[in-house]
Every structure is written in C-alpha cells, then in structure tokens.
Write a protein that holds these residues in place. Sequence first.
Motif, PDB file in Angstrom:
ATOM      1  N   ARG A  97       0.854  -1.188   0.000  1.00  0.00           N
ATOM      2  CA  ARG A  97       0.000   0.000   0.000  1.00  0.00           C
ATOM      3  C   ARG A  97       0.889   1.236   0.000  1.00  0.00           C
ATOM      4  O   ARG A  97       1.880   1.292   0.747  1.00  0.00           O
ATOM      5  N   VAL A  98       0.518   2.205  -0.829  1.00  0.00           N
ATOM      6  CA  VAL A  98       1.280   3.451  -0.907  1.00  0.00           C
ATOM      7  C   VAL A  98       0.358   4.634  -0.657  1.00  0.00           C
ATOM      8  O   VAL A  98      -0.837   4.592  -0.972  1.00  0.00           O
ATOM      9  N   ASP A  99       0.910   5.656  -0.070  1.00  0.00           N
ATOM     10  CA  ASP A  99       0.170   6.888   0.183  1.00  0.00           C
ATOM     11  C   ASP A  99      -0.095   7.593  -1.148  1.00  0.00           C
ATOM     12  O   ASP A  99       0.802   7.728  -1.980  1.00  0.00           O
ATOM     13  N   ASP A 100      -1.337   8.026  -1.357  1.00  0.00           N
ATOM     14  CA  ASP A 100      -1.705   8.604  -2.649  1.00  0.00           C
ATOM     15  C   ASP A 100      -1.100   9.991  -2.865  1.00  0.00           C
ATOM     16  O   ASP A 100      -0.964  10.431  -4.005  1.00  0.00           O
ATOM     17  N   LEU A 101      -0.733  10.676  -1.800  1.00  0.00           N
ATOM     18  CA  LEU A 101      -0.152  12.014  -1.929  1.00  0.00           C
ATOM     19  C   LEU A 101       1.340  11.954  -2.227  1.00  0.00           C
ATOM     20  O   LEU A 101       1.831  12.610  -3.148  1.00  0.00           O
ATOM     21  N   THR A 102       2.067  11.142  -1.456  1.00  0.00           N
ATOM     22  CA  THR A 102       3.527  11.138  -1.574  1.00  0.00           C
ATOM     23  C   THR A 102       4.080   9.934  -2.328  1.00  0.00           C
ATOM     24  O   THR A 102       5.235   9.954  -2.756  1.00  0.00           O
ATOM     25  N   GLY A 103       3.293   8.884  -2.454  1.00  0.00           N
ATOM     26  CA  GLY A 103       3.800   7.664  -3.061  1.00  0.00           C
ATOM     27  C   GLY A 103       4.629   6.817  -2.110  1.00  0.00           C
ATOM     28  O   GLY A 103       5.212   5.805  -2.513  1.00  0.00           O
ATOM     29  N   ARG A 104       4.677   7.201  -0.844  1.00  0.00           N
ATOM     30  CA  ARG A 104       5.463   6.461   0.148  1.00  0.00           C
ATOM     31  C   ARG A 104       4.772   5.147   0.508  1.00  0.00           C
ATOM     32  O   ARG A 104       3.571   5.102   0.711  1.00  0.00           O
ATOM     33  N   THR A 105       5.527   4.073   0.544  1.00  0.00           N
ATOM     34  CA  THR A 105       4.970   2.783   0.946  1.00  0.00           C
ATOM     35  C   THR A 105       4.644   2.809   2.439  1.00  0.00           C
ATOM     36  O   THR A 105       5.498   3.158   3.256  1.00  0.00           O
ATOM     37  N   THR A 106       3.406   2.454   2.774  1.00  0.00           N
ATOM     38  CA  THR A 106       2.975   2.490   4.171  1.00  0.00           C
ATOM     39  C   THR A 106       2.739   1.101   4.761  1.00  0.00           C
ATOM     40  O   THR A 106       2.841   0.933   5.974  1.00  0.00           O
ATOM     41  N   VAL A 107       2.417   0.126   3.924  1.00  0.00           N
ATOM     42  CA  VAL A 107       2.147  -1.232   4.408  1.00  0.00           C
ATOM     43  C   VAL A 107       2.683  -2.229   3.394  1.00  0.00           C
ATOM     44  O   VAL A 107       2.562  -2.032   2.187  1.00  0.00           O
ATOM     45  N   LEU A 108       3.263  -3.300   3.905  1.00  0.00           N
ATOM     46  CA  LEU A 108       3.672  -4.435   3.085  1.00  0.00           C
ATOM     47  C   LEU A 108       3.220  -5.685   3.821  1.00  0.00           C
ATOM     48  O   LEU A 108       3.558  -5.869   4.992  1.00  0.00           O
ATOM     49  N   ALA A 109       2.420  -6.527   3.149  1.00  0.00           N
ATOM     50  CA  ALA A 109       1.820  -7.668   3.848  1.00  0.00           C
ATOM     51  C   ALA A 109       1.843  -8.920   2.987  1.00  0.00           C
ATOM     52  O   ALA A 109       1.730  -8.856   1.753  1.00  0.00           O
ATOM     53  N   ASP A 110       1.981 -10.059   3.643  1.00  0.00           N
ATOM     54  CA  ASP A 110       1.811 -11.340   2.967  1.00  0.00           C
ATOM     55  C   ASP A 110       0.357 -11.460   2.535  1.00  0.00           C
ATOM     56  O   ASP A 110      -0.564 -11.103   3.274  1.00  0.00           O
ATOM     57  N   ALA A 111       0.116 -11.971   1.320  1.00  0.00           N
ATOM     58  CA  ALA A 111      -1.230 -11.955   0.758  1.00  0.00           C
ATOM     59  C   ALA A 111      -1.915 -13.309   0.738  1.00  0.00           C
ATOM     60  O   ALA A 111      -3.064 -13.404   0.296  1.00  0.00           O
ATOM     61  N   LEU A 112      -1.261 -14.357   1.222  1.00  0.00           N
ATOM     62  CA  LEU A 112      -1.846 -15.686   1.066  1.00  0.00           C
ATOM     63  C   LEU A 112      -3.190 -15.799   1.786  1.00  0.00           C
ATOM     64  O   LEU A 112      -4.220 -16.102   1.177  1.00  0.00           O
ATOM     65  N   LEU A 113      -3.213 -15.560   3.081  1.00  0.00           N
ATOM     66  CA  LEU A 113      -4.447 -15.711   3.839  1.00  0.00           C
ATOM     67  C   LEU A 113      -5.455 -14.621   3.476  1.00  0.00           C
ATOM     68  O   LEU A 113      -6.661 -14.882   3.378  1.00  0.00           O
ATOM     69  N   LEU A 114      -4.982 -13.397   3.235  1.00  0.00           N
ATOM     70  CA  LEU A 114      -5.890 -12.313   2.863  1.00  0.00           C
ATOM     71  C   LEU A 114      -6.643 -12.643   1.577  1.00  0.00           C
ATOM     72  O   LEU A 114      -7.843 -12.363   1.461  1.00  0.00           O
ATOM     73  N   THR A 115      -5.950 -13.262   0.613  1.00  0.00           N
ATOM     74  CA  THR A 115      -6.605 -13.611  -0.645  1.00  0.00           C
ATOM     75  C   THR A 115      -7.700 -14.644  -0.428  1.00  0.00           C
ATOM     76  O   THR A 115      -8.806 -14.519  -0.968  1.00  0.00           O
ATOM     77  N   ALA A 116      -7.406 -15.659   0.356  1.00  0.00           N
ATOM     78  CA  ALA A 116      -8.412 -16.682   0.620  1.00  0.00           C
ATOM     79  C   ALA A 116      -9.607 -16.112   1.370  1.00  0.00           C
ATOM     80  O   ALA A 116     -10.766 -16.423   1.062  1.00  0.00           O
ATOM     81  N   LEU A 117      -9.340 -15.247   2.353  1.00  0.00           N
ATOM     82  CA  LEU A 117     -10.417 -14.662   3.146  1.00  0.00           C
ATOM     83  C   LEU A 117     -11.303 -13.745   2.307  1.00  0.00           C
ATOM     84  O   LEU A 117     -12.535 -13.830   2.350  1.00  0.00           O
TER      85      LEU A 117
END
Length: 353
Positions: A97-117
């Motif tokens: 996830r990146v901030d829409d104003l600055t482009g700074r990355t704010t979150v980095l997450a593993d996507a395996l469980l999130l995708t299934a959920l």
Amino acid sequence: MLLTAEEIRLIVDKIGRDQVMRRIIEQLTTDLRCSFEGAPFTSPSRSGFEREMPARGVLEWMPHRRAGDSATVKLVSYSPANPDEFRLPTILGTIARVDDLTGRTTVLADALLLTALRTGAASAIASRVLASPESHVVGVVGTGAQSVTQVHALSLLFPITQVLAWDTVPAHLASFANRVAFLGLDVRPATPQDLLSQADIICTATSVGVGAGPVLPDRGWKEHLHVNAVGADLIGKTELPRALLDAALVFPDHREQATSEGECQQLPPHQIGPSLDELCARPEAFQDAIDRLTVFDSTGFALEDHSALDVFVEAAEELGLGTDLAFECRPQDPLDPYSRHLDAGGSPDSLRA
C-alpha cells in the motif's frame, strides 16, 4: 508497517476466525456499496504473465486506487503444481500500500491468507443477495485452500448444516473434512451430479486446465440453486457448462475482467447482469433472483484486497502488532540521492535503500 504471514495468523488467532471473516465481509460490503455510489475508487483489470510448462500458471499484479487516500497493489502467483511438487500453496502473493499524496509505501503484507479470506467473503456477499436465506446444503467442487474460506464465509450468513464435496484429487478430498472441522458441519463426499441435485449453494474453485471444463454436469440442478464460480482466472479457462449459464442470471464481480477470464467469457453481453457493487448497493432490486438459478462469476479484483488489508491493518493497530520497517530512501537532501539517509525521526542514519 510490515505484516508477515506469522503476524497475520497471530491476528486471526487473537481476534478469532469468525470475527476476522465478519469484519472483512462488512468492510467489503461497505466499500462495494461506496464504489457503486460514486466513491473515487479505481480498480482496473489485473494484468500479468501466463507461464507455460513446466511452471504452468500466472504471475499477476492487481491495482486499486482510492483517490486522495492510497493505492493498493497485489503481486500474486497462481501455480497449480505447487502443493504436490513443492509443498507450497497454489496461490502466493504480497500486498503493498502506498500513500496517494507522496507515493510512500505504508504497508507491506503477505497476501496468502488475505486472498483466501476476501475471496470467501465476496462469495458470501453475493450469496446473501442471490441465494435462498434458508440455504442449508453447500456443495464444493475443488477442495483446495479456497474451499475452506468459501464454506467458512457462507456458514456465517446461512444456516448451513451439510457440505457435499468433490475433487479429482483423492488426497485433497480426503483431507477436506479435517480442514473444515472447526465449523462443526456434516461433511461428506459426493459426485458433481449429487451436488447439483442436493445443494442450495455450490462453490467451484478448481485448477481445471484451459479448455478442460466444465466441472459440473449440464442438467439436474435445483430450481433455486446459486453457484459461486471462483476458479476461472485465465483466458479460455471456465468451470461451468454453457447450458447452466444460459439458464441462469449471471452476475460478475468485475465485468471487464470477467468477460476476459471468467465464466462470462462464454456469454454475449446481454446475458451478463449487474456487477457485485450494484448487488450490494441495491439488494432489494434482486429479490426475485432468490427463486431462480443464479451464478456469481468471481474472478477476484483488487478492491477486495484493499478492503481485506484495511481490516488487518486496523486489527494490527488494535493489538499492537506489525513491524515498523524503514526501508525506503529518505536522503538528507531530497535532491541528492547520494546524501546520507535519515531515520524515521529525521536524524542521519546509516545508508539503507
């Protein structure tokens, strides 16, 4: 914030599987409704690379932007040989996830469980509008990882008592009952024809090859059957027979994407109904569909990932979880990339990029 797979599972353990799934269903429903009502959301179709043998599958990127707030991009791979050949999940991925104003990355997450959920949540949301509220028998075609969250999400919204399952891989079918034992349901194997004749809701989530479908017969379904078709994710790959689609009211999650790589590939435009966001915003308009054969064409799109990530970021903040990681370039002189970097507090720190 870095959310590793272990931190994500810790969030689920602390909050509970049911509560996490309920939160995602609620958040995704709200976001879909807002999208239909004109919120500044943009979710273009995913893009990527198709891999041929021996590494059959796809590598894809899925973007979603909320103007003025943030953008979420998921890098995801689909590798059906993974479980048997490498002891890895079929679907792997990472969400940024990146901030829409600055482009700074704010979150980095593993996507395996999130995708299934989020995939299970999307099916449950569509089913809540289109399936009979008294549905108590669920059929599952394909008993891989996605099947677990499909049944879990449905069990939270419907009075499910029985699950009928089918898979072409005997080992997957044999272990399915243990993987969903936490739901306390009657789980038994059944043929695809049995599923059609007995189930109120069917979820198809298979790795059938391009041109190798369908995975269900073309006759013998209940009049009010609702199908969540989850597995189609490649051009030419479909799970449902054309006869069933012709007889059904068909609703895609993302119309453009579904006509490219979902069940809607098989249909002319006039046979494709409204998308999932409209189902959420105007459920009363589709009450007559409950007594009809209906299909939710679920190809999965990045708004769903953004919603699920919102839930996990909020939960991580509640529980004091997540790892703060400074990895982006923050030079002392923003016009000189060789200048010393600053730590999070603005003091010079050792070089890091």
